[in-house]
Design an enzyme around this catalytic site. Sequence first.
Site, PDB file in Angstrom:
ATOM      1  N   ASP A 317       0.867  -1.173   0.000  1.00  0.00           N
ATOM      2  CA  ASP A 317       0.000   0.000   0.000  1.00  0.00           C
ATOM      3  C   ASP A 317       0.907   1.227   0.000  1.00  0.00           C
ATOM      4  O   ASP A 317       2.106   1.152   0.305  1.00  0.00           O
ATOM      5  CB  ASP A 317      -0.946  -0.007   1.200  1.00  0.00           C
ATOM      6  CG  ASP A 317      -2.248   0.727   0.912  1.00  0.00           C
ATOM      7  OD1 ASP A 317      -2.260   1.580   0.001  1.00  0.00           O
ATOM      8  OD2 ASP A 317      -3.250   0.454   1.585  1.00  0.00           O
ATOM      9  N   TYR A 318       0.320   2.351  -0.347  1.00  0.00           N
ATOM     10  CA  TYR A 318       1.119   3.560  -0.551  1.00  0.00           C
ATOM     11  C   TYR A 318       1.841   3.986   0.728  1.00  0.00           C
ATOM     12  O   TYR A 318       1.207   4.270   1.749  1.00  0.00           O
ATOM     13  CB  TYR A 318       0.224   4.691  -1.044  1.00  0.00           C
ATOM     14  CG  TYR A 318      -0.071   4.671  -2.524  1.00  0.00           C
ATOM     15  CD1 TYR A 318       0.062   3.509  -3.280  1.00  0.00           C
ATOM     16  CD2 TYR A 318      -0.478   5.825  -3.181  1.00  0.00           C
ATOM     17  CE1 TYR A 318      -0.203   3.500  -4.639  1.00  0.00           C
ATOM     18  CE2 TYR A 318      -0.760   5.826  -4.548  1.00  0.00           C
ATOM     19  CZ  TYR A 318      -0.615   4.652  -5.275  1.00  0.00           C
ATOM     20  OH  TYR A 318      -0.875   4.650  -6.617  1.00  0.00           O
TER      21      TYR A 318
END
Length: 778
Positions: A317-318
Amino acid sequence: MGASLLAFVPAAARAASPLYLDARAPVDLRVRDLMARMTLDEKTAQLITLSTTKRDVMDAARGFDPARASAAYPHGIGQVARPSDHGGAATAHDTGAEVTGRWRRPADTIAFVNAAQRWSRKDTRLGIPVLFHEETLHGYMAPGATSFPQAIALAGSFDPELMRRVQSVIAREVRAHGSVLALSPVVDIARDPRWGRIEETFGEDPYLCGEMGVAAVLGLQGEGRELGPGKVFATLKHMTGHGQPQAGNNVAPAQLGERELRESYFPPFRAVVERTGIGAVMPSYNEIDGVPSHASRWLLTEVLRGEWGFDGAVVSDYAAIPELEYFHHVAASKGDAARQALEAGVDCDLPDGVAYRTLADEVRAGRVSLAAVDAACRRMLTLKFRAGLFEETPADARAAARLTANAEALALAREAAARSIALLINDGTLPLSTDTVRRVAVIGPNAAVPRLGGYSSIPADPVSLLDGVRARLRGKAEVLHAQGVFITQSEDRSANAVILADPARNRQLIAEAVAVAKTADVILLAIGDTEQTSREGYAKSHLGDRTSLDLLGEQNELFLAMKATGKPVVVVAINGRPPSWPTVAGATNALVECWYVGQQGGHAIADVLFGDVNPGAKLPVTVVRDVGQVPFYYNHQPSARRGYLFDDDEPLFPFGFGLSYTSFRLSAPRLSAATIGAGGSVTVEVDVTNTGSREGDEVVQLYVRDQVSSVARPVKALRGFRRVTLKPGETRTVRLPLGPDAFRLWNAEMREVVEPGRFDILTGPNSRDLQSVVLEIA
């Protein structure tokens, strides 16, 4: 290989005719051949992504600059995030105005992608193409693309085939613009409506989330493990526990034991992995029992790959990998964070490769093994070969324009919206008829604004409720409008601060709305949320979670003022969170749950309100009366729900609930066999009759309850459903199979087994109104 493809291949590579460029060769041999030619720096380059760092490779006009790319990334570029957005993505440590929502025109996106691929094929040593990904939660998140109903709305359709069709359109729009990886679907089960991301999910039930997740993946990428034309790889998000964070706060710890994980949170992910060729999986931001998901080898390697057989890529995920250092405090440095994530099984670092940019140096220093880098590189290259990137021809801007948000896509968006709308209360006011209704007042903060929800861009010609009602009643009835109230001071969804509208000004607007409403025959009151008040809280400066679930601002005052006019009030709920609005539910003439219903939502809502469409959706979540009940979900353990002093312990609306303009009668369930073995199957039959005067849809729901078990089990669990359309007077027999997986549990020794005993088989139109029969497993 055609001449157009050869043009992308470096001259040295063409002369050597390497195996990895032979499209006829098996993917594993192509990967092996390519990796044997790669340096350490070229391998680690495949594991990083460019998001805000796209600026490193852009010219002054924000186009792709080959010279700058060669200078900044001489070893190649593994992946680029959101080519449709030249600003890059916001993260917890980067919430500035220069990121997120800096859209390119569609033709410029295609030009950027084509130029980057031309550079990667011609100007890098081995000609490895770039992987591009886009956000696709409920549509390709780019200007002009089709915006479908939000995920929670589509889940309420209880229609996996509709989900598959919607995702197929999303896939072709993304692929036409040059990307082959989609960052969806979200199959987190959501048990806390305080959490601002609940709208991104398919609701609270593991089975429903799994069925919708399977359908979404098959729509996006098709059958098998290699992409066909117009398809993109899906990314399964977010593994796991993300939907029940501590205190409802995004990314907070998920306080869950292993059995709860395996019986409730893992099943949607497992269903997708075992039943599709899912290309990628994304871990969650949160920790479970002290271990962040991005550092959990048990989660990502032992369970995901070892137990379920996943063979795709795990994408972070970012900014979740560097967060191991500065958020979770389990890593001493970015290099240490990179090592932990890589060893856990995370193959690439999104969105900017902040941690994985250290990997080459970490390998040279002996702190990270080359074998771990090789494993991740192998999986990322495999994804590229399976996507056909080495043979991909340039994207065609004219072709993309023809198929993006075309008439077929918009018709599907309207159909999907109509099939996602649930009727929760109706005293007979609906459907409206122009024979008796001549003046319609459309009032409220969500009346004239087409609310799309999170992870949306700017579609062409979105339709608000007011637009839809005006179009439906043109030449038939007069449509009046008043604002009523504002919810927030700003409509900028990317703004960090959220400030509620001025109460004094709102009360002036309420008085104006009352004057309008008094002249109407019926009031359509559009209230709920905005994209600011229900959203992802991705940073301390960009919050999205709430401690209150009732209507914000002066919306309840507006509703009571409308009721005081004595005119029928139809509440049109346009919202991201479930409608825990006890004041409204206790007094409204009708309540229609629309959620964020997409760019054709105004037309679809009007279709429902005026009887052109008979609503048939159901609630994919339990709607609580009060935030004090949270977490509250239908498939609770027997020891839950003792009750409260001075309050009702029942929900406002149960899971699976939804009304119709017609009526249905469901028979008691019948079994194909009264007794089966532990590995056996049984078919459940239910007769459904439309006893009303309109054609309509009913969703037959099948639940299972284990009467006595070695470990505590839920009071009921959804194990099947079927949406059927029946004409007045028509009867149909619905048959739903139950196999061994419907009865499995994780016992005290943490082994998955089917225990002998008696099981209640329950069927009905929702999770509350059920009939039963007993099945014995010998």
